[in-house]
Design an enzyme around this catalytic site. Structure first.
Site, PDB file in Angstrom:
ATOM      1  CE1 TYR A   1      -2.998   3.124   0.482  1.00  0.00           C
ATOM      2  CE2 TYR A   1      -3.511   2.377   2.689  1.00  0.00           C
ATOM      3  CZ  TYR A   1      -3.692   3.268   1.662  1.00  0.00           C
ATOM      4  OH  TYR A   1      -4.580   4.311   1.809  1.00  0.00           O
TER       5      TYR A   1
ATOM      6  CE  LYS B   1      -5.399   1.475  -0.710  1.00  0.00           C
ATOM      7  NZ  LYS B   1      -5.723   2.778  -1.263  1.00  0.00           N
TER       8      LYS B   1
HETATM    9  C1  LIG Z   1      -6.445   8.709   1.745  1.00  0.00           C
HETATM   10  C2  LIG Z   1      -7.594   8.119   1.029  1.00  0.00           C
HETATM   11  O1  LIG Z   1      -8.699   8.135   1.540  1.00  0.00           O
HETATM   12  N1  LIG Z   1      -7.356   7.591  -0.145  1.00  0.00           N
HETATM   13  C3  LIG Z   1      -8.333   6.875  -0.894  1.00  0.00           C
HETATM   14  C4  LIG Z   1      -7.721   5.652  -1.473  1.00  0.00           C
HETATM   15  O2  LIG Z   1      -6.558   5.438  -1.630  1.00  0.00           O
HETATM   16  C5  LIG Z   1      -9.048   7.614  -1.998  1.00  0.00           C
HETATM   17  O3  LIG Z   1     -10.217   6.888  -2.262  1.00  0.00           O
HETATM   18  C6  LIG Z   1      -9.374   9.057  -1.691  1.00  0.00           C
HETATM   19  O4  LIG Z   1     -10.130   9.144  -0.504  1.00  0.00           O
HETATM   20  C7  LIG Z   1     -10.164   9.718  -2.812  1.00  0.00           C
HETATM   21  O5  LIG Z   1      -9.526   9.482  -4.024  1.00  0.00           O
HETATM   22  C8  LIG Z   1     -10.343  11.213  -2.587  1.00  0.00           C
HETATM   23  O6  LIG Z   1      -9.115  11.875  -2.677  1.00  0.00           O
HETATM   24  C1  LIG Z   2      -8.434   3.200  -0.532  1.00  0.00           C
HETATM   25  C2  LIG Z   2      -8.077   3.815   0.670  1.00  0.00           C
HETATM   26  O1  LIG Z   2      -8.250   4.896   0.854  1.00  0.00           O
HETATM   27  C3  LIG Z   2      -7.878   3.207   1.911  1.00  0.00           C
HETATM   28  O2  LIG Z   2      -6.758   2.935   2.300  1.00  0.00           O
HETATM   29  O3  LIG Z   2      -8.845   3.134   2.619  1.00  0.00           O
END
Ligand SMILES: CC(=O)N[C@H](C=O)[C@@H](O)[C@H](O)[C@H](O)CO
Ligand SMILES: CC(=O)C(=O)O
Length: 290
Positions: free
Chosen positions: A134, A162
């Site tokens: 990740y 990811k």
């Molecule tokens: C830190 C975080 O939440 N990252 C999510 C996944 O990696 C994303 O789904 C974001 O929330 C989304 O792309 C909005 O920036």
């Molecule tokens: C996808 C992402 O935001 C997560 O780590 O929850």
């Protein structure tokens, strides 16, 4: 078709304890309504890094139990700068029946790459589950280079990444160099450019409420209808911009509540939703979901 995973949220009650029923409802909603391909459990969106070990285990149990009988993919994020905890969780979720684990790059202490590689090799050493790295440099401060990924991927149990990173040059280089590794895109607002670079799927927080549009975008892309895919990305990005401006996790939960899902509250130190945030979420619901 490329896979769409929602990053599962954790519902908390007003005192900040895990609301098991609410968390189950979010799993159900993703399966029944969103018809999601999979869930990423214990990620940023799950507020995982504010949970204790026993609580993390409870969330892993709830998700796999509630998903029983569906054939969605479940990925358990077990990473933690506490390597003992990460290893314990890796074993725990493997015993629960998760087939894939994931681990955030270890953060806070500016670990060097040798330390990071050791961390990943240790996490997978005693389990037979496969691991997806990740990578989320904006939150961890840890950036991995192409050669770093190559060294991590030498371990056959490390099957992919990811990739929550806006560096699309590196993404292209990764795809080219590792055609057989799994690359899952992490920024929902950049789904279309990630598809163009041939990622295998996407994992995101906003798919908890916006899965239908995201799936339509993937279908349009796969059918070669780039104009339509671009239009759908544009519509999604209007929503994502509004979510980010209103506080994304609290707002996702408030919108889910409008949709009839008991998504609960966020956990402190994340701020409780103020009346302004609640009003903003209601407007977002009315604008996009009514
Ligand atoms: C830190 C975080 O939440 N990252 C999510 C996944 O990696 C994303 O789904 C974001 O929330 C989304 O792309 C909005 O920036
Ligand atoms: C996808 C992402 O935001 C997560 O780590 O929850």
């Amino acid at each position: 078709m490329k896979k769409l995973y929602a990053a599962l949220m954790t519902a908390f009650d007003e005192s900040g304890n895990i609301d098991e029923q609410g968390t189950r409802e979010m799993v159900r909603y993703n399966i029944d309504v969103n018809q999601i391909d999979g869930l990423y459990v214990g990620g940023s969106t799950g507020e995982n890094f504010m949970l204790g070990t026993a609580e993390k285990k409870r969330v892993f149990e709830i998700a796999i139990d509630e998903a029983k009988g569906s054939n969605i993919d479940l990925i358990a994020q077990v990473g933690s700068p506490n390597l003992h905890e990460a290893k314990e969780l890796a074993k725990y979720v493997t015993d629960l029946g998760y087939e894939t684990i994931s681990a955030v790059t270890p953060f806070y202490y500016n670990f060097n790459f040798e330390e990071i590689k050791h961390y990943y090799d240790e996490i997978v050493k005693d389990v037979d589950t496969k691991l997806v790295v990740y990578s989320i440099p904006a939150l961890t401060g840890v950036s991995l280079s192409l050669d770093n990924f190559a060294k991590l991927f030498e371990n056959e149990k490390i099957i992919g990444v990811k990739y929550t990173n806006a560096d699309f040059y590196l993404l292209e280089r990764l795809r080219d160099r590792f055609p057989d590794k799994l690359i899952l895109s992490g920024f929902d607002e950049m789904l279309l450019p990630a598809l163009a670079l041939d990622v295998d799927g996407a994992i995101g927080s906003t798919f908890n409420i916006n899965a239908q549009k995201a799936k339509a975008e993937i279908s349009a892309f796969e059918a070669g209808d780039i104009d339509k895919a671009r239009k759908l990305q544009h519509e999604s990005n209007d929503l994502i911009t509004d979510l980010l401006n209103n506080g994304i996790y609290a707002t996702l939960k408030l919108v889910l509540q409008e949709l009839g899902v008991n998504a609960g509250y966020t956990r402190e130190p994340m701020a409780k939703a103020t009346p302004e945030v609640k009003a903003g979420a209601k407007k977002i619901y009315e604008k996009y979901f009514k």
